[in-house]
Design a protein around this motif. Structure first.
Motif, PDB file in Angstrom:
ATOM      1  N   TYR A 283       0.770  -1.127   0.147  1.00 39.03           N
ATOM      2  CA  TYR A 283       0.072   0.196  -0.088  1.00 39.03           C
ATOM      3  C   TYR A 283       0.910   1.167   0.071  1.00 39.03           C
ATOM      4  O   TYR A 283       2.190   1.018   0.396  1.00 39.03           O
ATOM      5  N   SER A 290      -5.909   4.012   2.524  1.00 42.78           N
ATOM      6  CA  SER A 290      -5.286   2.645   2.713  1.00 42.78           C
ATOM      7  C   SER A 290      -4.101   2.721   3.793  1.00 42.78           C
ATOM      8  O   SER A 290      -4.134   1.859   4.680  1.00 42.78           O
ATOM      9  N   TRP A 294      -5.356  -0.294   6.432  1.00 43.77           N
ATOM     10  CA  TRP A 294      -4.559  -1.495   6.364  1.00 43.77           C
ATOM     11  C   TRP A 294      -4.038  -1.755   7.992  1.00 43.77           C
ATOM     12  O   TRP A 294      -3.910  -3.123   8.491  1.00 43.77           O
ATOM     13  N   TYR A 299      -2.183  -5.292   9.534  1.00 44.95           N
ATOM     14  CA  TYR A 299      -0.977  -5.129   8.880  1.00 44.95           C
ATOM     15  C   TYR A 299      -0.030  -3.999   9.269  1.00 44.95           C
ATOM     16  O   TYR A 299      -0.277  -3.066   9.763  1.00 44.95           O
TER      17      TYR A 299
END
Length: 315
Positions: A283, A290, A294, A299
């Motif tokens: 990303y 994002s 995320w 993440y």
């Protein structure tokens, strides 16, 4: 005299101590231009430069410049001074090359947690345009039952070949947005390149998930499986089977409603059922959507892709 192998061994040991999710082996391309230098203190440092062209019709041209130069630094245990020395040597090497043009880049992929090297990269004009982020294998958390933002009935299902048009439309929307905030480029042949790639994926075993609201597609997650052995240029991960999230796109009118979270819960639970050691994706940190979404899905950055565009802007 310190050899390249000794630099690699020292760097590998440092990476292992820096971040337990980094692979134990250092990837070094075999076909490359070598650079050798020394820090101001006299410590050896080196690098390998790979040059690639992405002409019209190249799928890689959707996320990479026409002329791409990538440096693979070999710094041993001198991340800041070594990176500074190698980047200065690379700048002089670039001065000797033909002008690559405006649509060009110099790129370095480096562990995200190595803030010592980060300082040197910033000093030489690099910006963090993309990250490879990882998520340990774990079931998705339970969805809240009182999500009042969702109207109608949203269902997530596996997409098939008959969903090609819907998948292409959604992934093109994601590409158009990503081109504003990262490394992506919306080229004239983008629609055909996306259609070809989606057609292959939808006719394979790779999972593609489609979220529908009362039967209308509103989001897609193109996923896949990667079996890693030794680190490669594309997948610098520890050995194992990984779930790969290639593209997630939520229709503009449905952003912020929880559809994306619901979509990824399905994907993550599938990764767990299949025995993946974890999942990964790329990303863009400048992306205001994002970069928030995320991390909330579990993440965190493992590798950061630093770039200077055009390549001649390298300091």
């Amino acid at each position: 005299m310190t050899t390249a192998q000794e630099l690699i061994q020292a760097q590998s040991a440092r990476f292992t101590a820096l971040d337990p999710l980094l692979p134990g082996d250092i990837y070094a391309p075999s076909e490359s231009e070598p650079l050798a230098t020394r820090t101001a203190e006299g410590a050896p440092a080196a690098g390998l430069v790979v040059h690639e062209s992405n002409p019209q019709g190249s799928p890689r041209g959707l996320w990479q410049a026409d002329e791409a130069f990538e440096l693979f630094p070999l710094l041993g245990d001198n991340p800041r001074t070594g990176m500074d020395a190698v980047l200065g040597t690379w700048r002089r090497w670039m001065d000797e090359q033909p002008d690559p043009g405006a649509n060009s880049t110099c790129m370095v992929v480096w562990p995200s947690r190595d803030v010592q090297a980060t300082r040197a990269l910033l000093d030489h004009g690099f910006v963090p345009l993309s990250v490879l982020a990882v998520r340990p294998s774990a079931p998705a958390p339970e969805e809240p039952s009182d999500n009042t933002k969702l109207s109608g009935t949203v269902k997530v299902r596996r997409a098939g070949p008959a969903d090609l048009d819907a998948v292409v439309e959604l992934t093109l929307a994601e590409l158009e947005y990503a081109a504003l905030v990262g490394t992506a480029t919306y080229r004239p042949d983008a629609a055909q390149l996306k259609r070809t790639a989606a057609g292959v994926r939808l006719n394979s075993s790779d999972p593609v998930w489609l979220a529908e609201q009362d039967g209308t597609p509103v989001a897609v997650a193109e996923c896949g499986w990667i079996d890693t052995g030794k680190p490669s240029r594309a997948y610098r991960l520890r050995t194992g089977t990984w779930g790969y999230v290639n593209c997630v796109s939520v229709h503009e009118q449905w952003r912020g409603t929880g559809v994306g979270r619901q979509l990824m819960a399905t994907a993550h639970n599938e990764f767990v059922r299949a025995g993946a050691v974890g999942s990964f994706l790329y990303y863009n940190p400048p992306n205001p959507l994002s970069s928030v979404f995320w991390p909330r899905q579990g993440y965190r950055p493992l590798w950061t892709m630093w770039e200077v565009r055009p390549a001649t802007a390298l300091r």
